[in-house]
Design a protein around this motif. Structure first.
Motif, PDB file in Angstrom:
ATOM      1  N   GLU A 188       8.391 -26.524  -7.301  1.00 27.05           N
ATOM      2  CA  GLU A 188       8.125 -25.358  -6.470  1.00 27.05           C
ATOM      3  C   GLU A 188       8.712 -24.093  -7.092  1.00 27.05           C
ATOM      4  N   ARG A 189       9.917 -24.193  -7.628  1.00 28.40           N
ATOM      5  CA  ARG A 189      10.560 -23.042  -8.260  1.00 28.40           C
ATOM      6  C   ARG A 189       9.745 -22.561  -9.465  1.00 28.40           C
ATOM      7  N   ALA A 190       9.239 -23.498 -10.253  1.00 28.66           N
ATOM      8  CA  ALA A 190       8.420 -23.135 -11.411  1.00 28.66           C
ATOM      9  C   ALA A 190       7.129 -22.449 -10.967  1.00 28.66           C
ATOM     10  N   ALA A 191       6.531 -22.938  -9.885  1.00 27.08           N
ATOM     11  CA  ALA A 191       5.304 -22.324  -9.375  1.00 27.08           C
ATOM     12  C   ALA A 191       5.571 -20.902  -8.900  1.00 27.08           C
ATOM     13  N   ALA A 192       6.708 -20.685  -8.231  1.00 25.44           N
ATOM     14  CA  ALA A 192       7.058 -19.344  -7.772  1.00 25.44           C
ATOM     15  C   ALA A 192       7.298 -18.406  -8.946  1.00 25.44           C
ATOM     16  N   PHE A 193       7.891 -18.913 -10.011  1.00 26.45           N
ATOM     17  CA  PHE A 193       8.196 -18.090 -11.183  1.00 26.45           C
ATOM     18  C   PHE A 193       6.928 -17.684 -11.935  1.00 26.45           C
ATOM     19  N   THR A 194       5.988 -18.618 -12.070  1.00 22.14           N
ATOM     20  CA  THR A 194       4.766 -18.344 -12.824  1.00 22.14           C
ATOM     21  C   THR A 194       3.672 -17.706 -11.975  1.00 22.14           C
ATOM     22  N   GLY A 195       3.787 -17.849 -10.648  1.00 21.36           N
ATOM     23  CA  GLY A 195       2.750 -17.341  -9.771  1.00 21.36           C
ATOM     24  C   GLY A 195       1.556 -18.261  -9.642  1.00 21.36           C
ATOM     25  N   ARG A 196       1.630 -19.434 -10.250  1.00 19.01           N
ATOM     26  CA  ARG A 196       0.540 -20.402 -10.177  1.00 19.01           C
ATOM     27  C   ARG A 196       0.811 -21.426  -9.081  1.00 19.01           C
ATOM     28  N   GLU A 227      -0.329 -28.643   1.873  1.00 15.16           N
ATOM     29  CA  GLU A 227      -0.976 -28.023   3.033  1.00 15.16           C
ATOM     30  C   GLU A 227      -0.392 -26.654   3.365  1.00 15.16           C
ATOM     31  N   LEU A 228       0.822 -26.369   2.898  1.00 13.71           N
ATOM     32  CA  LEU A 228       1.452 -25.093   3.198  1.00 13.71           C
ATOM     33  C   LEU A 228       0.851 -23.947   2.402  1.00 13.71           C
ATOM     34  N   GLY A 229       0.079 -24.274   1.354  1.00 11.20           N
ATOM     35  CA  GLY A 229      -0.510 -23.224   0.537  1.00 11.20           C
ATOM     36  C   GLY A 229       0.465 -22.709  -0.504  1.00 11.20           C
ATOM     37  N   HIS A 230       0.159 -21.528  -1.038  1.00 16.85           N
ATOM     38  CA  HIS A 230       0.997 -20.932  -2.099  1.00 16.85           C
ATOM     39  C   HIS A 230       1.356 -19.511  -1.698  1.00 16.85           C
ATOM     40  N   PRO A 231       2.621 -19.146  -1.836  1.00 13.78           N
ATOM     41  CA  PRO A 231       3.753 -19.943  -2.314  1.00 13.78           C
ATOM     42  C   PRO A 231       4.370 -20.762  -1.181  1.00 13.78           C
ATOM     43  N   THR A 232       5.217 -21.708  -1.563  1.00 18.32           N
ATOM     44  CA  THR A 232       5.973 -22.486  -0.593  1.00 18.32           C
ATOM     45  C   THR A 232       7.461 -22.315  -0.869  1.00 18.32           C
ATOM     46  N   TRP A 233       8.257 -22.600   0.160  1.00 14.91           N
ATOM     47  CA  TRP A 233       9.719 -22.513   0.038  1.00 14.91           C
ATOM     48  C   TRP A 233      10.404 -23.769   0.565  1.00 14.91           C
ATOM     49  N   TYR A 234       9.631 -24.635   1.203  1.00 17.56           N
ATOM     50  CA  TYR A 234      10.259 -25.758   1.900  1.00 17.56           C
ATOM     51  C   TYR A 234      10.951 -26.733   0.959  1.00 17.56           C
ATOM     52  N   ALA A 235      10.401 -26.995  -0.228  1.00 22.50           N
ATOM     53  CA  ALA A 235      11.041 -27.938  -1.149  1.00 22.50           C
ATOM     54  C   ALA A 235      12.414 -27.427  -1.576  1.00 22.50           C
ATOM     55  N   ARG A 236      12.513 -26.125  -1.856  1.00 20.75           N
ATOM     56  CA  ARG A 236      13.810 -25.572  -2.245  1.00 20.75           C
ATOM     57  C   ARG A 236      14.767 -25.499  -1.059  1.00 20.75           C
ATOM     58  N   PHE A 237      14.234 -25.222   0.110  1.00 21.40           N
ATOM     59  CA  PHE A 237      15.064 -25.265   1.325  1.00 21.40           C
ATOM     60  C   PHE A 237      15.629 -26.658   1.528  1.00 21.40           C
ATOM     61  N   THR A 238      14.786 -27.679   1.354  1.00 18.09           N
ATOM     62  CA  THR A 238      15.223 -29.065   1.495  1.00 18.09           C
ATOM     63  C   THR A 238      16.352 -29.391   0.524  1.00 18.09           C
ATOM     64  N   ALA A 239      16.201 -28.947  -0.724  1.00 17.94           N
ATOM     65  CA  ALA A 239      17.242 -29.203  -1.726  1.00 17.94           C
ATOM     66  C   ALA A 239      18.545 -28.508  -1.347  1.00 17.94           C
ATOM     67  N   GLN A 240      18.444 -27.301  -0.775  1.00 20.16           N
ATOM     68  CA  GLN A 240      19.652 -26.593  -0.332  1.00 20.16           C
ATOM     69  C   GLN A 240      20.372 -27.360   0.774  1.00 20.16           C
ATOM     70  N   ILE A 241      19.611 -27.911   1.711  1.00 25.95           N
ATOM     71  CA  ILE A 241      20.207 -28.666   2.803  1.00 25.95           C
ATOM     72  C   ILE A 241      20.929 -29.904   2.271  1.00 25.95           C
ATOM     73  N   CYS A 242      20.257 -30.608   1.357  1.00 31.04           N
ATOM     74  CA  CYS A 242      20.849 -31.844   0.824  1.00 31.04           C
ATOM     75  C   CYS A 242      22.109 -31.580   0.016  1.00 31.04           C
ATOM     76  N   HIS A 270      14.670 -33.153  -5.342  1.00 32.58           N
ATOM     77  CA  HIS A 270      15.025 -32.171  -6.366  1.00 32.58           C
ATOM     78  C   HIS A 270      13.905 -31.967  -7.393  1.00 32.58           C
ATOM     79  N   THR A 271      13.110 -32.986  -7.647  1.00 32.63           N
ATOM     80  CA  THR A 271      11.967 -32.790  -8.539  1.00 32.63           C
ATOM     81  C   THR A 271      10.945 -31.861  -7.892  1.00 32.63           C
ATOM     82  N   CYS A 272      10.705 -32.044  -6.606  1.00 32.76           N
ATOM     83  CA  CYS A 272       9.775 -31.156  -5.892  1.00 32.76           C
ATOM     84  C   CYS A 272      10.325 -29.728  -5.836  1.00 32.76           C
ATOM     85  N   ALA A 273      11.628 -29.589  -5.655  1.00 30.79           N
ATOM     86  CA  ALA A 273      12.226 -28.255  -5.621  1.00 30.79           C
ATOM     87  C   ALA A 273      12.043 -27.540  -6.955  1.00 30.79           C
ATOM     88  N   GLU A 274      12.232 -28.261  -8.059  1.00 29.08           N
ATOM     89  CA  GLU A 274      12.044 -27.652  -9.371  1.00 29.08           C
ATOM     90  C   GLU A 274      10.576 -27.302  -9.616  1.00 29.08           C
TER      91      GLU A 274
END
Length: 237
Positions: free
Chosen positions: A193-201, A121-136, A187-191
């Motif tokens: 999300e990171r891949a989506a940010a890298f590829t732009g997809r 629902e957040l659309g593209h790009p997102t950062w919350y999954a990586r933020f969550t991984a940083q917190i954990c 961590h799977t969601c963070a990875e």
């Protein structure tokens, strides 16, 4: 023209001005939240200063974060709450829907899908999954910082339903599997999300949610391994 009309206009203008200032303040607060979330996700919590967040948000006042949030810890909690509350509401809905189900997958889905649905629902790009991984991964914070107050009892309720249909496990092993479930999802969601940010997809969160439900179901329902009893070697003395 009524004699009282000129007296009303200043009050109406003042109300509009008050609403406008409030809306502007709310918009600034959200901008700072989203900017901090992005920078924390991309660079890590320890690498981002308050000044960097303020500058990236285009705010000229270096004390803006302190004004709106107080401390850095309160800022992080505000980001977590911004996302955690809608996730918790969706968990509550799915937990209630799965209440009478005898399929463990339904109960696991009630914990996993609200997270991936929210990311979608957040659309593209997102950062919350990586933020969550940083917190954990932060030793001073941890996953409790991310949970809305209502999440813990809902999580326990769903896990109890799963365990009632799972192999009998010792309390330590059961707790370890629950902890592993959390880490796998985060961590799977963070990875992803990171891949989506890298590829732009755009990330495929529907696929990710379904896959994670399957993976976690397998983890929680896997039969425990029984080690064969080793015979003691006869003494040679």
């Amino acid at each position: 023209m009524d004699a009282n009309t000129p007296l009303r206009r200043p009050r109406q203008a003042a109300r509009r001005s008050t609403v406008s200032r409030r809306e502007q303040a709310d918009a600034t607060r959200v901008l700072l939240l989203r900017t901090a979330e992005r920078l924390y996700a991309e660079y890590g919590l320890s690498e981002v200063s308050n000044r960097q967040i303020v500058e990236a948000a285009g705010q000229g006042n270096n004390s803006a974060l302190a004004y709106y949030f107080g401390s850095r810890a309160e800022l992080i909690r505000a980001i977590a709450s911004f996302h955690g509350e809608p996730i918790a509401r969706r968990i509550q809905q799915l937990v209630e829907e799965a209440r009478d189900s005898t399929d463990p997958r339904d109960h696991i889905a009630s914990l996993v899908l609200p997270y991936t649905e929210h990311l979608a629902e957040l659309g593209h790009p997102t950062w919350y999954a990586r933020f969550t991984a940083q917190i954990c991964a932060d030793p001073t914070l941890g996953p409790d910082e991310l949970a809305a107050p209502m999440q813990a009892p809902l999580f326990r309720k769903a896990i109890v339903s799963v365990r009632s249909q799972a192999p009998r496990l010792s309390p330590k092993v059961a707790a370890l599997r629950s902890q592993s479930m959390r880490l796998v999802v985060i961590h799977t969601c963070a990875e992803h999300e990171r891949a989506a940010a890298f590829t732009g997809r755009s990330a495929d969160w529907t696929m990710m949610g379904d896959a994670l439900v399957d993976i976690v179901t397998g983890m929680l329902l896997a039969p425990p391994h029984s080690r064969p009893t080793r015979r003691r070697r006869p003494s040679t003395s």
